[in-house]
Design a protein around this motif. Structure first.
Motif, PDB file in Angstrom:
ATOM      1  N   MET A   1       0.797  -1.270  -0.034  1.00 39.65           N
ATOM      2  CA  MET A   1      -0.033  -0.166  -0.150  1.00 39.65           C
ATOM      3  C   MET A   1       0.947   1.074   0.149  1.00 39.65           C
ATOM      4  SD  MET A   1      -3.012   1.189   2.907  1.00 39.65           S
ATOM      5  CE  MET A   1      -3.973  -0.254   2.661  1.00 39.65           C
ATOM      6  N   GLN A   2       0.544   2.392  -0.674  1.00 39.94           N
ATOM      7  CA  GLN A   2       1.137   3.541  -0.986  1.00 39.94           C
ATOM      8  C   GLN A   2       1.349   4.032   0.521  1.00 39.94           C
ATOM      9  OE1 GLN A   2      -0.757   5.590  -3.614  1.00 39.94           O
ATOM     10  NE2 GLN A   2       0.393   5.224  -5.290  1.00 39.94           N
ATOM     11  N   LEU A   3       2.349   4.811   0.981  1.00 39.55           N
ATOM     12  CA  LEU A   3       2.771   5.362   2.253  1.00 39.55           C
ATOM     13  C   LEU A   3       1.781   6.453   2.434  1.00 39.55           C
ATOM     14  CD1 LEU A   3       4.190   5.511   4.741  1.00 39.55           C
ATOM     15  CD2 LEU A   3       6.079   7.239   3.525  1.00 39.55           C
ATOM     16  N   GLU A   4       1.300   7.086   1.349  1.00 41.30           N
ATOM     17  CA  GLU A   4       0.293   8.078   1.858  1.00 41.30           C
ATOM     18  C   GLU A   4      -1.141   7.536   2.263  1.00 41.30           C
ATOM     19  OE1 GLU A   4      -3.301   9.119   0.035  1.00 41.30           O
ATOM     20  OE2 GLU A   4      -1.844   8.984  -1.783  1.00 41.30           O
ATOM     21  N   ARG A   5      -1.502   6.507   1.559  1.00 40.57           N
ATOM     22  CA  ARG A   5      -2.741   5.870   1.685  1.00 40.57           C
ATOM     23  C   ARG A   5      -2.528   5.106   3.150  1.00 40.57           C
ATOM     24  NH1 ARG A   5      -4.577   1.604  -2.029  1.00 40.57           N
ATOM     25  NH2 ARG A   5      -6.370   1.491  -0.587  1.00 40.57           N
ATOM     26  N   LEU A   6      -1.659   4.787   3.489  1.00 37.71           N
ATOM     27  CA  LEU A   6      -1.177   4.024   4.970  1.00 37.71           C
ATOM     28  C   LEU A   6      -1.537   5.101   5.908  1.00 37.71           C
ATOM     29  CD1 LEU A   6       1.795   2.010   4.252  1.00 37.71           C
ATOM     30  CD2 LEU A   6      -0.269   1.082   5.294  1.00 37.71           C
ATOM     31  N   LEU A   7      -0.919   6.375   5.779  1.00 38.17           N
ATOM     32  CA  LEU A   7      -1.093   7.389   6.797  1.00 38.17           C
ATOM     33  C   LEU A   7      -2.379   7.671   6.829  1.00 38.17           C
ATOM     34  CD1 LEU A   7       2.300   9.182   5.865  1.00 38.17           C
ATOM     35  CD2 LEU A   7       1.755   7.934   7.749  1.00 38.17           C
ATOM     36  N   ARG A   8      -2.998   7.816   5.643  1.00 37.40           N
ATOM     37  CA  ARG A   8      -4.593   8.471   5.606  1.00 37.40           C
ATOM     38  C   ARG A   8      -5.504   7.289   6.314  1.00 37.40           C
ATOM     39  NH1 ARG A   8      -7.707   8.825   0.530  1.00 37.40           N
ATOM     40  NH2 ARG A   8      -5.968   8.127  -0.475  1.00 37.40           N
ATOM     41  N   ASN A  38       4.520   7.957  -2.632  1.00 41.18           N
ATOM     42  CA  ASN A  38       3.882   6.529  -3.353  1.00 41.18           C
ATOM     43  C   ASN A  38       4.860   5.355  -2.918  1.00 41.18           C
ATOM     44  OD1 ASN A  38       2.127   8.045  -4.645  1.00 41.18           O
ATOM     45  ND2 ASN A  38       3.617   8.961  -6.367  1.00 41.18           N
ATOM     46  N   ALA A  39       5.823   5.416  -2.139  1.00 43.99           N
ATOM     47  CA  ALA A  39       6.664   4.208  -1.785  1.00 43.99           C
ATOM     48  C   ALA A  39       5.533   3.245  -1.202  1.00 43.99           C
ATOM     49  CB  ALA A  39       7.393   4.518  -0.619  1.00 43.99           C
ATOM     50  N   ASP A  40       5.843   1.916  -1.640  1.00 42.52           N
ATOM     51  CA  ASP A  40       5.026   0.998  -1.273  1.00 42.52           C
ATOM     52  C   ASP A  40       5.499   0.151  -0.005  1.00 42.52           C
ATOM     53  OD1 ASP A  40       2.532  -0.358  -2.312  1.00 42.52           O
ATOM     54  OD2 ASP A  40       3.826  -2.165  -2.845  1.00 42.52           O
ATOM     55  N   SER A  42       3.890  -3.058   2.796  1.00 45.40           N
ATOM     56  CA  SER A  42       2.834  -3.826   3.373  1.00 45.40           C
ATOM     57  C   SER A  42       2.376  -3.450   4.555  1.00 45.40           C
ATOM     58  CB  SER A  42       3.492  -5.286   3.676  1.00 45.40           C
ATOM     59  OG  SER A  42       2.683  -6.023   4.258  1.00 45.40           O
ATOM     60  N   PRO A  43       0.920  -3.248   4.966  1.00 46.48           N
ATOM     61  CA  PRO A  43       0.390  -2.779   6.018  1.00 46.48           C
ATOM     62  C   PRO A  43       0.468  -3.699   7.440  1.00 46.48           C
ATOM     63  CG  PRO A  43      -1.257  -2.801   4.357  1.00 46.48           C
ATOM     64  CD  PRO A  43      -0.039  -3.500   3.840  1.00 46.48           C
ATOM     65  N   ALA A  44       0.533  -4.889   7.006  1.00 47.78           N
ATOM     66  CA  ALA A  44       0.846  -5.715   8.196  1.00 47.78           C
ATOM     67  C   ALA A  44       2.091  -5.614   9.144  1.00 47.78           C
ATOM     68  CB  ALA A  44       0.608  -7.175   7.747  1.00 47.78           C
ATOM     69  N   GLY A  45       1.935  -5.083  10.416  1.00 50.18           N
ATOM     70  CA  GLY A  45       3.097  -4.705  11.114  1.00 50.18           C
ATOM     71  C   GLY A  45       4.044  -3.746  10.767  1.00 50.18           C
ATOM     72  N   PHE A  46       3.449  -2.877   9.896  1.00 48.88           N
ATOM     73  CA  PHE A  46       4.319  -1.613   9.244  1.00 48.88           C
ATOM     74  C   PHE A  46       4.568  -0.742  10.423  1.00 48.88           C
ATOM     75  CE2 PHE A  46       4.169   2.450   7.341  1.00 48.88           C
ATOM     76  CZ  PHE A  46       5.417   2.481   6.766  1.00 48.88           C
ATOM     77  N   ALA A  47       5.559  -0.455  10.638  1.00 47.33           N
ATOM     78  CA  ALA A  47       6.219   0.461  11.740  1.00 47.33           C
ATOM     79  C   ALA A  47       6.877   1.948  11.112  1.00 47.33           C
ATOM     80  CB  ALA A  47       7.357  -0.224  12.792  1.00 47.33           C
ATOM     81  N   PHE A  48       6.401   3.143  11.809  1.00 46.65           N
ATOM     82  CA  PHE A  48       6.834   4.275  11.086  1.00 46.65           C
ATOM     83  C   PHE A  48       6.754   5.298  12.246  1.00 46.65           C
ATOM     84  CE2 PHE A  48       2.650   6.461  11.054  1.00 46.65           C
ATOM     85  CZ  PHE A  48       1.787   5.288  10.919  1.00 46.65           C
ATOM     86  N   ALA A  49       7.367   6.588  11.968  1.00 43.58           N
ATOM     87  CA  ALA A  49       7.291   7.358  12.859  1.00 43.58           C
ATOM     88  C   ALA A  49       6.955   8.843  11.944  1.00 43.58           C
ATOM     89  CB  ALA A  49       8.826   7.666  13.373  1.00 43.58           C
ATOM     90  N   VAL A  50       6.136   9.518  12.885  1.00 43.35           N
ATOM     91  CA  VAL A  50       5.706  10.869  12.211  1.00 43.35           C
ATOM     92  C   VAL A  50       6.285  12.055  13.260  1.00 43.35           C
ATOM     93  CG1 VAL A  50       3.770  12.376  11.446  1.00 43.35           C
ATOM     94  CG2 VAL A  50       3.808   9.957  11.182  1.00 43.35           C
ATOM     95  N   ASP A  51       6.967  12.827  12.758  1.00 43.28           N
ATOM     96  CA  ASP A  51       7.790  13.892  13.634  1.00 43.28           C
ATOM     97  C   ASP A  51       8.168  13.211  14.974  1.00 43.28           C
ATOM     98  OD1 ASP A  51       7.099  15.853  12.141  1.00 43.28           O
ATOM     99  OD2 ASP A  51       4.992  16.046  12.945  1.00 43.28           O
ATOM    100  N   GLY A  52       8.863  12.038  14.659  1.00 41.54           N
ATOM    101  CA  GLY A  52       9.625  11.484  15.942  1.00 41.54           C
ATOM    102  C   GLY A  52       8.707  10.573  16.755  1.00 41.54           C
ATOM    103  N   VAL A  53       7.371  10.380  16.423  1.00 42.55           N
ATOM    104  CA  VAL A  53       6.522   9.798  17.338  1.00 42.55           C
ATOM    105  C   VAL A  53       6.372   8.356  16.445  1.00 42.55           C
ATOM    106  CG1 VAL A  53       4.368   9.441  18.178  1.00 42.55           C
ATOM    107  CG2 VAL A  53       5.418  11.691  18.190  1.00 42.55           C
ATOM    108  N   SER A  54       6.714   7.316  17.043  1.00 36.99           N
ATOM    109  CA  SER A  54       6.423   5.897  16.509  1.00 36.99           C
ATOM    110  C   SER A  54       4.975   5.317  16.528  1.00 36.99           C
ATOM    111  CB  SER A  54       7.353   4.638  17.547  1.00 36.99           C
ATOM    112  OG  SER A  54       8.683   5.351  17.539  1.00 36.99           O
ATOM    113  N   TRP A  55       4.720   4.901  15.480  1.00 34.73           N
ATOM    114  CA  TRP A  55       3.286   4.244  15.224  1.00 34.73           C
ATOM    115  C   TRP A  55       3.641   2.891  14.575  1.00 34.73           C
ATOM    116  CZ3 TRP A  55      -1.016   6.755  16.902  1.00 34.73           C
ATOM    117  CH2 TRP A  55      -0.862   8.187  16.993  1.00 34.73           C
ATOM    118  N   ARG A  56       2.654   2.401  14.789  1.00 31.15           N
ATOM    119  CA  ARG A  56       2.565   0.804  13.961  1.00 31.15           C
ATOM    120  C   ARG A  56       1.253   0.739  13.404  1.00 31.15           C
ATOM    121  NH1 ARG A  56       0.709  -4.213  15.176  1.00 31.15           N
ATOM    122  NH2 ARG A  56       0.359  -3.835  17.472  1.00 31.15           N
ATOM    123  N   PHE A  57       1.023   0.217  12.182  1.00 29.08           N
ATOM    124  CA  PHE A  57       0.084   0.222  11.577  1.00 29.08           C
ATOM    125  C   PHE A  57      -1.199  -0.642  12.304  1.00 29.08           C
ATOM    126  CE2 PHE A  57      -3.220  -1.560   8.519  1.00 29.08           C
ATOM    127  CZ  PHE A  57      -3.625  -0.286   7.887  1.00 29.08           C
TER     128      PHE A  57
END
Ligand code: URA
Length: 238
Positions: A1-8, A38-40, A42-57
């Motif tokens: 899934m595209q990064l932008e869609r994951l965030l949405r 548009n980076a692709d 996989s949502p399952a277990g996807f870990a990311f950070a926004v402004d340094g705050v960690s999130w998991r899908f």
């Protein structure tokens, strides 16, 4: 899934908001900034950070808060701040809702979810999910009050007497009461009908899930699969 869609999907705003976050270099994956919306991944277990705050899908959100007094369980509070001001904005944006309501002056365990099925099953009287409260009362407790609560008390506007599922005197002024319904001011009205008066109310458990003592007032935590098992309620995912 595209990064932008994951965030949405996780509540970070509109398509334009999410593309903007990524383009501005505010999103990182595995500690590395990713500025391609548009980076692709996989949502399952996807870990990311926004402004340094960690999130998991998370497909669905389940969390527990230790509700402080003087917050209202409403999006349009009248006299006190909303309980939703204690949650991060992405969770509010993705429409996480409190599971039932606690009074403004009640403290303790409050669940939140965006799983409508789970929310409904937790609060439906038909599912009989136990809600456990510690009530601090004005007058010393006695066995007559205990028996009345276990036998069922008559409340205004209720066709049938309502009985506690369990009732235990913890100290002369603290009663632990378990109910399976969520009617307005239920515990306060039941205890008043038994001849006492609630001066403080704290919810300690829902189903078999107890509020962790280490969770400070006003803080929240993600619920694990084991926590959901303890609550004993099925949601959309189950
Ligand atoms: N019963 C009450 O009277 N108040 C609450 O907040 C919850 C249950």
């Amino acid at each position: 899934m595209q990064l932008e869609r994951l965030l949405r999907a996780q509540g970070f705003g509109s398509k334009a908001d999410c593309r903007g976050l990524v383009r501005q270099g505010r999103v990182s994956v595995d500690g590395v900034v990713c500025d391609d919306p548009n980076a692709d991944f996989s949502p399952a277990g996807f870990a990311f950070a926004v402004d340094g705050v960690s999130w998991r899908f998370r497909d669905k959100v389940y969390l527990a808060m230790n509700k402080p007094a003087h917050f209202e369980c409403s999006h349009q509070p009248r006299h006190h701040p909303s309980i939703y001001t204690l949650l991060p904005q992405p969770l509010v944006t993705r429409d996480v809702q409190a599971v039932g309501r606690l009074d403004e002056d009640t403290t303790g365990l409050l669940l939140f979810t965006d799983d409508g099925q789970f929310n409904h099953n937790c609060i439906s009287p038909k599912k009989k999910v136990p809600k456990v409260y510690d009530a601090t009362v004005k007058h010393p407790l006695d066995s007559a009050q205990l028996e009345a609560l276990l036998a069922g008390v008559v409340l205004n506007d209720e066709p049938e007497p309502i009985a506690a599922m369990a009732c235990e005197i913890r100290s002369p002024h603290v009663l632990r009461l378990t109910v399976t319904e969520g009617k307005y001011h239920l515990v306060k009205r039941m205890i008043a009908a038994a001849g006492n008066r609630v001066e403080g109310l704290h919810r300690v458990a829902i189903g078999g899930f107890e509020l962790p003592p280490a969770l400070p007032l006003g803080h929240w935590m993600w619920l694990t699969a084991a926590d959901l098992e303890r609550i004993g309620v099925r949601g959309a995912a189950a």
